[in-house]
Write a protein that holds these residues in place. Structure first.
Motif, PDB file in Angstrom:
ATOM      1  N   LEU A 171       1.170  -1.403  -0.044  1.00 18.63           N
ATOM      2  CA  LEU A 171       0.189   0.239   0.093  1.00 18.63           C
ATOM      3  C   LEU A 171       0.822   1.609  -0.046  1.00 18.63           C
ATOM      4  O   LEU A 171       0.292   1.949  -0.738  1.00 18.63           O
ATOM      5  CB  LEU A 171      -1.264   0.119   1.227  1.00 18.63           C
ATOM      6  CG  LEU A 171      -1.913  -1.074   0.891  1.00 18.63           C
ATOM      7  CD1 LEU A 171      -2.859  -0.926   2.370  1.00 18.63           C
ATOM      8  CD2 LEU A 171      -2.568  -1.095  -0.076  1.00 18.63           C
ATOM      9  N   ARG A 172       1.761   0.957   0.803  1.00 19.71           N
ATOM     10  CA  ARG A 172       2.698   2.640   1.040  1.00 19.71           C
ATOM     11  C   ARG A 172       3.399   2.739  -0.891  1.00 19.71           C
ATOM     12  O   ARG A 172       3.515   3.627  -1.379  1.00 19.71           O
ATOM     13  CB  ARG A 172       3.964   1.738   1.693  1.00 19.71           C
ATOM     14  CG  ARG A 172       3.690   2.588   2.680  1.00 19.71           C
ATOM     15  CD  ARG A 172       5.078   2.266   3.791  1.00 19.71           C
ATOM     16  NE  ARG A 172       4.900   2.409   5.105  1.00 19.71           N
ATOM     17  CZ  ARG A 172       4.330   1.779   6.328  1.00 19.71           C
ATOM     18  NH1 ARG A 172       3.620   1.024   5.946  1.00 19.71           N
ATOM     19  NH2 ARG A 172       3.727   2.644   7.239  1.00 19.71           N
ATOM     20  N   LEU A 173       3.692   1.574  -1.446  1.00 21.97           N
ATOM     21  CA  LEU A 173       4.239   1.589  -2.369  1.00 21.97           C
ATOM     22  C   LEU A 173       3.365   1.801  -3.630  1.00 21.97           C
ATOM     23  O   LEU A 173       3.721   3.279  -4.878  1.00 21.97           O
ATOM     24  CB  LEU A 173       4.229  -0.132  -3.303  1.00 21.97           C
ATOM     25  CG  LEU A 173       5.359  -0.622  -3.049  1.00 21.97           C
ATOM     26  CD1 LEU A 173       5.157  -2.040  -3.623  1.00 21.97           C
ATOM     27  CD2 LEU A 173       7.009   0.345  -3.641  1.00 21.97           C
ATOM     28  N   ILE A 174       2.413   1.892  -3.376  1.00 24.56           N
ATOM     29  CA  ILE A 174       0.756   2.630  -4.369  1.00 24.56           C
ATOM     30  C   ILE A 174       0.081   3.540  -3.471  1.00 24.56           C
ATOM     31  O   ILE A 174      -0.415   3.704  -3.769  1.00 24.56           O
ATOM     32  CB  ILE A 174      -0.403   1.245  -5.269  1.00 24.56           C
ATOM     33  CG1 ILE A 174      -0.620   0.838  -3.966  1.00 24.56           C
ATOM     34  CG2 ILE A 174       0.669   0.640  -5.748  1.00 24.56           C
ATOM     35  CD1 ILE A 174      -1.973  -0.226  -4.791  1.00 24.56           C
ATOM     36  N   ASP A 175       1.452   4.423  -2.666  1.00 20.63           N
ATOM     37  CA  ASP A 175       0.704   5.462  -1.960  1.00 20.63           C
ATOM     38  C   ASP A 175      -0.713   5.652  -1.538  1.00 20.63           C
ATOM     39  O   ASP A 175      -1.695   6.430  -1.988  1.00 20.63           O
ATOM     40  CB  ASP A 175       0.753   6.553  -3.356  1.00 20.63           C
ATOM     41  CG  ASP A 175       0.314   7.948  -2.337  1.00 20.63           C
ATOM     42  OD1 ASP A 175       1.486   8.002  -1.586  1.00 20.63           O
ATOM     43  OD2 ASP A 175       0.930   8.671  -2.902  1.00 20.63           O
ATOM     44  N   ALA A 198      -0.479   2.907  -9.639  1.00 20.49           N
ATOM     45  CA  ALA A 198      -0.795   2.449  -9.147  1.00 20.49           C
ATOM     46  C   ALA A 198      -2.020   2.954  -8.667  1.00 20.49           C
ATOM     47  O   ALA A 198      -2.927   1.386  -8.066  1.00 20.49           O
ATOM     48  CB  ALA A 198       0.115   3.438  -8.663  1.00 20.49           C
ATOM     49  N   GLN A 235       0.840   8.904 -12.070  1.00 22.76           N
ATOM     50  CA  GLN A 235       2.635   8.661 -11.442  1.00 22.76           C
ATOM     51  C   GLN A 235       2.824   7.419 -11.357  1.00 22.76           C
ATOM     52  O   GLN A 235       2.920   6.407 -11.236  1.00 22.76           O
ATOM     53  CB  GLN A 235       2.484   9.321  -9.709  1.00 22.76           C
ATOM     54  CG  GLN A 235       1.688   8.440  -8.843  1.00 22.76           C
ATOM     55  CD  GLN A 235       0.874   9.464  -7.930  1.00 22.76           C
ATOM     56  OE1 GLN A 235      -0.478   9.300  -7.893  1.00 22.76           O
ATOM     57  NE2 GLN A 235       1.602   9.593  -6.562  1.00 22.76           N
ATOM     58  N   ILE A 273       5.399   4.003 -10.200  1.00 22.70           N
ATOM     59  CA  ILE A 273       5.852   3.257  -8.795  1.00 22.70           C
ATOM     60  C   ILE A 273       7.139   3.737  -8.302  1.00 22.70           C
ATOM     61  O   ILE A 273       7.448   3.931  -9.580  1.00 22.70           O
ATOM     62  CB  ILE A 273       5.126   2.227  -8.979  1.00 22.70           C
ATOM     63  CG1 ILE A 273       3.604   0.956  -8.991  1.00 22.70           C
ATOM     64  CG2 ILE A 273       5.748   1.234  -7.507  1.00 22.70           C
ATOM     65  CD1 ILE A 273       3.307  -0.107  -9.407  1.00 22.70           C
ATOM     66  N   ILE A 274       7.133   4.121  -7.012  1.00 24.78           N
ATOM     67  CA  ILE A 274       8.964   4.106  -6.772  1.00 24.78           C
ATOM     68  C   ILE A 274      10.230   3.054  -6.604  1.00 24.78           C
ATOM     69  O   ILE A 274       9.646   1.918  -6.585  1.00 24.78           O
ATOM     70  CB  ILE A 274       8.639   4.567  -5.612  1.00 24.78           C
ATOM     71  CG1 ILE A 274       7.646   5.808  -4.929  1.00 24.78           C
ATOM     72  CG2 ILE A 274      10.167   5.283  -4.637  1.00 24.78           C
ATOM     73  CD1 ILE A 274       7.037   4.994  -3.441  1.00 24.78           C
TER      74      ILE A 274
END
Lengths: 311, 492, 141
Positions: free
Chosen positions: B427-431, C2, C66, C68-69
């Protein structure tokens, strides 16, 4: 020589058993810290460990009305180093469909106490006696709201049994435990509760609540002036109880050591004072009688619960 | 007056003070470790109090209680994992402050404002004890439902950049909370035939997994070497003691939050976790820099840390003046009272006023005790951040895993931490924001159970939520709060 | 991108909720039953997912989505799997050794010097064992 060997063996065996217990005993509590089961367990084990001379460490395992903890106890090694507290739910979880075991799957050590259900209303309500209340409920079916401590809990069963005995309809309101139900009664959100006298003691003493009747065979030592429903001709006895259990297949020698130690702890002044402070009726039964009692309760719930909850 | 002196002399006995400090230090350790909660700490210590006199035993319990709630904030600030559920809201600003290199100051604020909240809570018990308790009793199912909705309205504020995503996350959290036996009929819902799921997914392992393990996985994924070194220097910086000016500047927010904390604490069944969240969101209205909330605002941290300790005074008020336990901790405390021959309730105030005074003074002393120990501990614990990043990650992972197992000795909970940790990482990855998930996990069951309870009592009429005054006010406040957050989001 | 992944996942989840809650009673005469809330949640999640999906598609069309990092896939995956194995093996073998191995593994994967990792994981697993197992009496193995 042969004689010597046998003698030696006997001595070894005796020493081996005399050595029990030689390491800490794990004690499984089936409820969260702070509840009645937890306090009974922690108090009796703290006294028993002085007698057994080994530490007893208490472990809380919660969930599924205690079924998870009891399952863990049942599948533990019967070496006397794991034991646990078993509440009335021991006889209920199978009927509730949570687990597949009953009292016969354990070696029960002793029964410690019982707490009956009690019918409690607000002190400023119109009902002075249980008869007033029953008459009112009968003439107003389906309007009187009765709080209990959760669906399928023993106090829910109490309300259902009361309903059945007087032959009318109540509105059952399950809460998340007995304390919230009592708070809702004090706040006037429900009409009555069917929880234990212990839980309403403070409210009764301060004149906010009134106990109308208890659902036990004999009157509660906490409120000796309150009649039992049985005295009034309604055959309902519902009580929570608690005792100690071991995994099945325990060595009789070890069983005896534990039974004696815990009986001593039970008889101690400190524990008896604890029980009476908390409004629990001391109700010692030895292992065999406890098993017979638990099995009879098991059979009763197996019949009662599916009908009452529609399960 | 005589009773006051009697109570005071009991509380000030050297042995009592000694046990108070023993309690404070154990509470500090237990509260800081994720998984081990104040309830566990008190339940473990209660049998020991059997051999102590009332003032010594209660000094220890009160010390543990206050200090465990305060020190849960330490791990929230340093490693983004709330040590106890009471400190969830402290992660929002606390951890951002650590990332900014202000870990020391954040910990200092945690110490000071926890004590401020704690002492104000006790003041409430002395000054408005009985009216407050009566107010708490007026909360029936309808009011609880509206309170839950009011709490859930915070969801918009913690949603981050995209409100839709935040709401989705929240409703996912809500869906997790419906697993288990349903609260009214006891039917099994989404249990997959597993006994462990009958009582639902335990909340603490999910929280530890999402915040602690998930954050570590994410850092392992995203951190480059340059970032690690900058992080390292950051950890060494920072003073601990806030200046007088800073404290003064945060006082309005803190006073406001303590009122929220006291009221929520007094209501049985609503605890410090909810108080911290609600205070964090609502105090924004009077904050000097409301836009900084969630990005490392000192005011935001002060609000959440004040509210969760103020809660204790509120909970104690209901417990002592009515004899009703508001949560598991006060339930254990009632047990301790009864063991010492005192039945909590109105009668206690009449017959055993000395005992009441003793408790009140012990509570105040407990706040002073953790104020002194807390600064020292904070100073030592900031050193943890100057260790190598790899070692910090390892420590958080193992403490999260074993800590979550320790709550219930359940291997299943270990599995939940792992799943929640992995989910937190993804979930952090996809914000996707995590705040709404935890919020819904806490408040979802409260909203559902009480809505259904209220409808049983009103025989199916939904008007009950609007005709009862407290419930109506709470619902209006929820709408105002949602609109306010939306407007603030539009502006930025 | 995302947003697209997330919304599609929640969309599937809402359908699962519909199926799961359809077996539960919805309740009678204005009093909601066990199935009421799951069903309500399914509707809300379905609605929100569709909104996010459209939003995501729109962003991709406008090329605003955006990314994905970027990060270190390999070592993260290794550590996640390592943790999973540790959880799976809970209760088997010896607590101290299992923990020590996991900690050593994490530290080595995150580029700690080997002697540092060795000392670090020994101290850490020993203190966890003593703290939880001996002081708090947690049932370790």
């Amino acid at each position: 020589m042969k004689r010597f060997l046998v003698g030696f063996l006997v001595i070894m065996v005796v020493m081996l058993f005399a050595a029990y217990p030689d390491k800490p005993i794990t004690f499984i509590i089936q409820a969260a810290p702070g509840g009645a089961s937890d306090m009974v367990s922690r108090t009796i084990t703290s006294i028993a460990q002085e007698i057994l001379k080994v530490p007893i460490t208490c472990t809380n395992i919660t969930g599924a009305s205690g079924a998870i903890a009891m399952k863990r106890l049942q599948t533990s090694k019967p070496d006397g180093y794991t034991m646990g507290y078993v509440p009335v739910e021991l006889s209920m979880v199978k009927a509730l469909g949570f687990a597949d075991f009953g009292p016969e799957d354990f070696d029960l050590l002793m029964r410690i106490m019982v707490i009956p259900a009690a019918v409690t209303v607000r002190a400023d309500s119109q009902w002075k006696t249980i008869q007033d209340f029953i008459d009112y409920v009968k003439s107003h079916p389906g309007t009187v709201t009765v709080g209990n401590s959760g669906p399928g809990s023993i106090w829910h069963i109490a309300a259902l049994s009361l309903e059945k005995a007087i032959g009318t309809k109540l509105v059952h309101v399950p809460f998340d435990g007995a304390a919230p139900a009592v708070a809702a009664l004090m706040g006037g959100h429900i009409t009555a509760v069917t929880v234990s006298p212990t839980e309403v003691k403070s409210g009764v003493e301060s004149g906010q609540l009134r106990i109308l009747a208890v659902m036990s065979e004999e009157r509660s030592p906490l409120f000796p002036q309150v009649p039992t429903l049985k005295e009034l001709g309604y055959d309902v006895t519902v009580a929570a109880w608690g005792g100690l259990a071991l995994p099945k297949g325990i060595d009789p020698q070890i069983y005896k050591i534990l039974a004696e130690a815990f009986k001593k702890a039970y008889d101690s002044e400190a524990f008896q004072k604890f029980l009476s402070d908390r409004g629990m009726t001391p109700a010692y039964l030895d292992g065999e009688n406890f098993k017979a009692f638990a099995v009879s309760q098991f059979n009763m719930f197996m019949e009662l619960i599916p009908k009452a909850l529609g399960k | 007056m005589q009773q006051f002196i009697q109570g005071m002399s009991q509380a000030l006995e050297p042995q009592a003070i000694l046990y108070l400090f023993v309690g404070t230090v154990s509470g500090l350790v237990i509260g800081t470790l994720p998984g081990l909660t104040a309830t566990m700490a008190i339940a473990i210590l209660t049998p020991l109090t059997f051999w102590l006199s009332p003032n010594e035993g209660l000094a220890m319990l009160v010390g543990v209680w206050n200090s465990a709630i305060f020190s849960g904030g330490i791990s929230a600030i340093l490693i983004n994992t709330p040590g106890t559920p009471a400190s969830i809201a402290s992660t929002f600003d606390g951890y951002s402050l650590t990332r900014k290199g202000l870990a020391g100051l954040a910990l200092g604020i945690n110490v000071v404002f926890s004590a401020v909240g704690g002492i104000l809570g006790i003041l409430a018990l002395i000054l408005v004890g009985f009216p407050l308790a009566r107010f708490a009793l007026s909360f029936g199912p309808a009011e609880y439902f509206s309170l839950a909705i009011f709490g859930l309205s915070t969801m918009v504020a913690v949603s981050g950049k995209s409100i839709i995503k935040g709401m989705l996350a929240g409703f996912l959290g809500f869906s997790i909370s419906i697993i288990g036996l349903d609260p009214i009929f006891g039917s099994e819902r989404f249990t997959f035939g597993r006994m462990e799921l009958l009582s639902g997914v335990s909340f603490i392992p999910v929280m530890i997994g999402l915040f602690g393990v998930g954050e570590v996985f994410y850092q392992i994924y995203a951190f480059t070497h340059s970032e690690i070194t900058s992080e390292k220097t950051v950890g060494q910086l920072g003073r601990v003691v806030p200046t007088f000016k800073e404290i003064k500047g945060m006082m309005p927010v803190s006073l406001f939050s303590s009122v929220i904390g006291i009221i929520i604490g007094a209501i049985p069944g609503a605890g410090a976790d909810i108080a911290g969240l609600v205070a964090w969101d609502q105090s924004r209205r009077i904050a000097k820099k409301p836009d900084e909330y969630g990005k490392g605002s000192l005011e935001g941290l002060a609000a959440s840390t004040t509210a969760n300790n103020a809660c204790l005074g509120g909970a104690l008020t209901t417990m002592m003046s009515l004899g009703i336990p508001g949560d598991a901790v006060t339930a254990v405390l009632i047990g301790a009272f009864i063991m010492y021959g005192v039945q909590p309730g109105p009668i206690m105030f009449r017959d055993r006023a000395d005992f009441v005074y003793m408790i009140v003074i012990l509570m105040v002393l407990a706040n002073i005790a953790f104020l002194s120990v807390g600064f020292l501990a904070s100073k030592i614990l900031t050193k943890f951040l100057s260790l190598s990043q790899s070692f910090i990650w390892t420590t958080i992972i193992i403490l999260s895993l074993v800590g979550a197992y320790a709550i219930n000795n359940s291997p299943f909970d270990l599995f939940i931490v792992f799943v929640a940790g992995t989910l937190g990482f993804v979930l952090r990855l996809i914000d996707v924001p995590l705040g709404p998930i935890v919020l819904a996990l806490i408040l979802g069951p409260m909203a559902e159970a009480n809505m259904r309870r209220a409808l049983i009592l009103s025989r199916g009429s939904a008007f009950v939520f609007f005709t009862r005054p407290i419930s109506l006010v709470l619902l209006i406040l929820s709408v105002v709060s949602i609109l306010g957050s939306l407007i603030r989001k539009k502006k930025t | 991108m995302a947003d697209l992944i997330f919304s599609l996942t929640t969309l599937c989840f809402s359908i699962y909720l519909f199926v799961g809650s359809s077996k539960l009673p919805k309740g009678v005469s204005n009093i909601p039953g066990p199935g009421f809330f799951p069903n309500l949640l399914a509707w809300v999640i379905l609605f929100l997912s569709c909104a996010l999906l459209l939003n995501g598609v729109w962003k991709i069309i406008k090329r605003k989505g955006q990314r994905i990092i970027r990060g270190r896939w390999k070592r993260t995956l290794l550590i996640i799997i390592g943790t999973f194995v540790y959880v799976l093996l809970w209760g088997k073998g010896n607590f101290f050794i299992n923990t020590w191995l996991l900690l050593l593994f994490i530290q080595l994967t995150t580029k700690s010097k080997w002697y540092y990792a060795l000392i670090g994981s020994t101290i850490l697993s020993l203190s966890v064992y003593l703290l939880f197992g001996k002081i708090f009496h947690v049932m370790l193995f």
